[in-house]
Design a protein around this motif. Structure first.
Motif, PDB file in Angstrom:
ATOM      1  N   LEU A  93       0.840  -1.190   0.000  1.00  0.00           N
ATOM      2  CA  LEU A  93       0.000   0.000   0.000  1.00  0.00           C
ATOM      3  C   LEU A  93       0.877   1.243   0.000  1.00  0.00           C
ATOM      4  CD1 LEU A  93      -2.842   1.252   0.215  1.00  0.00           C
ATOM      5  CD2 LEU A  93      -2.635   1.056   2.707  1.00  0.00           C
ATOM      6  N   ILE A  94       0.677   2.083  -1.001  1.00  0.00           N
ATOM      7  CA  ILE A  94       1.405   3.352  -1.118  1.00  0.00           C
ATOM      8  C   ILE A  94       0.410   4.462  -0.806  1.00  0.00           C
ATOM      9  CG2 ILE A  94       2.763   4.840  -2.635  1.00  0.00           C
ATOM     10  CD1 ILE A  94       3.070   2.162  -4.401  1.00  0.00           C
ATOM     11  N   ILE A  95       0.617   5.139   0.304  1.00  0.00           N
ATOM     12  CA  ILE A  95      -0.285   6.195   0.757  1.00  0.00           C
ATOM     13  C   ILE A  95       0.443   7.524   0.590  1.00  0.00           C
ATOM     14  CG2 ILE A  95      -1.567   7.132   2.711  1.00  0.00           C
ATOM     15  CD1 ILE A  95      -1.616   4.288   3.861  1.00  0.00           C
ATOM     16  N   TYR A  96      -0.211   8.462  -0.071  1.00  0.00           N
ATOM     17  CA  TYR A  96       0.451   9.741  -0.323  1.00  0.00           C
ATOM     18  C   TYR A  96      -0.516  10.900  -0.124  1.00  0.00           C
ATOM     19  CZ  TYR A  96      -2.088  10.290  -4.673  1.00  0.00           C
ATOM     20  OH  TYR A  96      -3.103  10.464  -5.581  1.00  0.00           O
ATOM     21  N   ALA A 136       5.235   9.250  -5.500  1.00  0.00           N
ATOM     22  CA  ALA A 136       4.466   8.052  -5.150  1.00  0.00           C
ATOM     23  C   ALA A 136       4.199   7.199  -6.392  1.00  0.00           C
ATOM     24  CB  ALA A 136       3.155   8.448  -4.475  1.00  0.00           C
ATOM     25  N   GLU A 137       3.921   7.839  -7.515  1.00  0.00           N
ATOM     26  CA  GLU A 137       3.720   7.094  -8.760  1.00  0.00           C
ATOM     27  C   GLU A 137       5.002   6.396  -9.196  1.00  0.00           C
ATOM     28  OE1 GLU A 137       2.137  10.217 -11.198  1.00  0.00           O
ATOM     29  OE2 GLU A 137       0.060   9.784 -10.589  1.00  0.00           O
ATOM     30  N   LEU A 156      -1.951   2.340  -4.998  1.00  0.00           N
ATOM     31  CA  LEU A 156      -1.637   3.747  -4.726  1.00  0.00           C
ATOM     32  C   LEU A 156      -2.929   4.441  -4.298  1.00  0.00           C
ATOM     33  CD1 LEU A 156       0.492   6.065  -5.026  1.00  0.00           C
ATOM     34  CD2 LEU A 156      -0.355   6.346  -7.352  1.00  0.00           C
ATOM     35  N   VAL A 157      -2.941   4.995  -3.075  1.00  0.00           N
ATOM     36  CA  VAL A 157      -4.163   5.581  -2.524  1.00  0.00           C
ATOM     37  C   VAL A 157      -3.847   6.932  -1.886  1.00  0.00           C
ATOM     38  CG1 VAL A 157      -6.086   5.235  -0.915  1.00  0.00           C
ATOM     39  CG2 VAL A 157      -5.043   3.254  -2.021  1.00  0.00           C
ATOM     40  N   VAL A 176       4.203   2.194   2.054  1.00  0.00           N
ATOM     41  CA  VAL A 176       5.090   3.301   1.716  1.00  0.00           C
ATOM     42  C   VAL A 176       4.281   4.572   1.945  1.00  0.00           C
ATOM     43  CG1 VAL A 176       6.413   4.497  -0.067  1.00  0.00           C
ATOM     44  CG2 VAL A 176       6.388   1.986  -0.009  1.00  0.00           C
ATOM     45  N   PHE A 177       4.829   5.469   2.744  1.00  0.00           N
ATOM     46  CA  PHE A 177       4.200   6.757   2.998  1.00  0.00           C
ATOM     47  C   PHE A 177       4.950   7.826   2.210  1.00  0.00           C
ATOM     48  CE2 PHE A 177       3.589   4.404   7.037  1.00  0.00           C
ATOM     49  CZ  PHE A 177       2.211   4.311   7.006  1.00  0.00           C
ATOM     50  N   ALA A 178       4.210   8.611   1.433  1.00  0.00           N
ATOM     51  CA  ALA A 178       4.809   9.711   0.682  1.00  0.00           C
ATOM     52  C   ALA A 178       4.117  10.999   1.120  1.00  0.00           C
ATOM     53  CB  ALA A 178       4.651   9.489  -0.815  1.00  0.00           C
TER      54      ALA A 178
END
Length: 151
Positions: free
Chosen positions: A5-8, A19-20, A36-37, A54-56
């Motif tokens: 999960l990529i949270i931005y 993030a992309e 990507l959320v 992953v936090f962006a």
């Protein structure tokens, strides 16, 4: 299949681009399903779906963005008793040096608990090819580690 999960949160578009790039790196690992959320749309369901995070975030006034802080505020108590202990990585788009945002994110993550598994990527200044490449490498690395069962 493992879930990344990529949270931005992004207002200018820079953090979204980073993030992309993480997503582009993550899709190279065949055993990983990345998602990507935006932070304002992510919630408990996404957090419980994830095997790694992953936090962006942009650095705002030396802190993480309000959008990412809102995500943490909305999910903490719902998952606190579960001790989710997920691996995570961090991307920061900084106007200063990013250390304040990193420190605050690490303090919040410790409470969940979450465990950091990579060095953070901190892009200072304008969006650059180097920052995008570092973000893509981070995505590939965390996806590969997750796929191999390292975390």
């Amino acid at each position: 299949m493992k879930h990344l999960l990529i949270i931005y949160h992004s207002q200018s578009g820079t953090t979204r681009a980073l993030a992309e790039a993480v997503l582009r790196g993550a899709v190279t690992e065949p055993l990983i399903e990345p998602r990507l959320v935006p932070a304002m749309e992510a919630g408990v369901e996404e957090l419980l779906w994830a095997d790694a995070l992953v936090f962006a975030t942009p650095e705002n006034f030396g802190y993480i963005s309000g959008g990412l802080k809102d995500f943490f505020d909305r999910t903490y108590y719902a998952v606190a008793s579960r001790q989710i202990n997920l691996p995570y990585a961090v991307i920061i788009s900084a106007g200063n040096d990013g250390t304040g945002a990193l420190r605050q994110l690490q303090r919040i993550a410790k409470g969940y608990p979450l465990r950091c598994v990579t060095e953070p990527v901190i892009l200072v200044g304008e969006l650059s090819t180097e920052g995008l490449a570092a973000s893509e490498e981070l995505g590939a690395a965390i996806a590969a580690g997750l796929g191999m069962g390292i975390y």
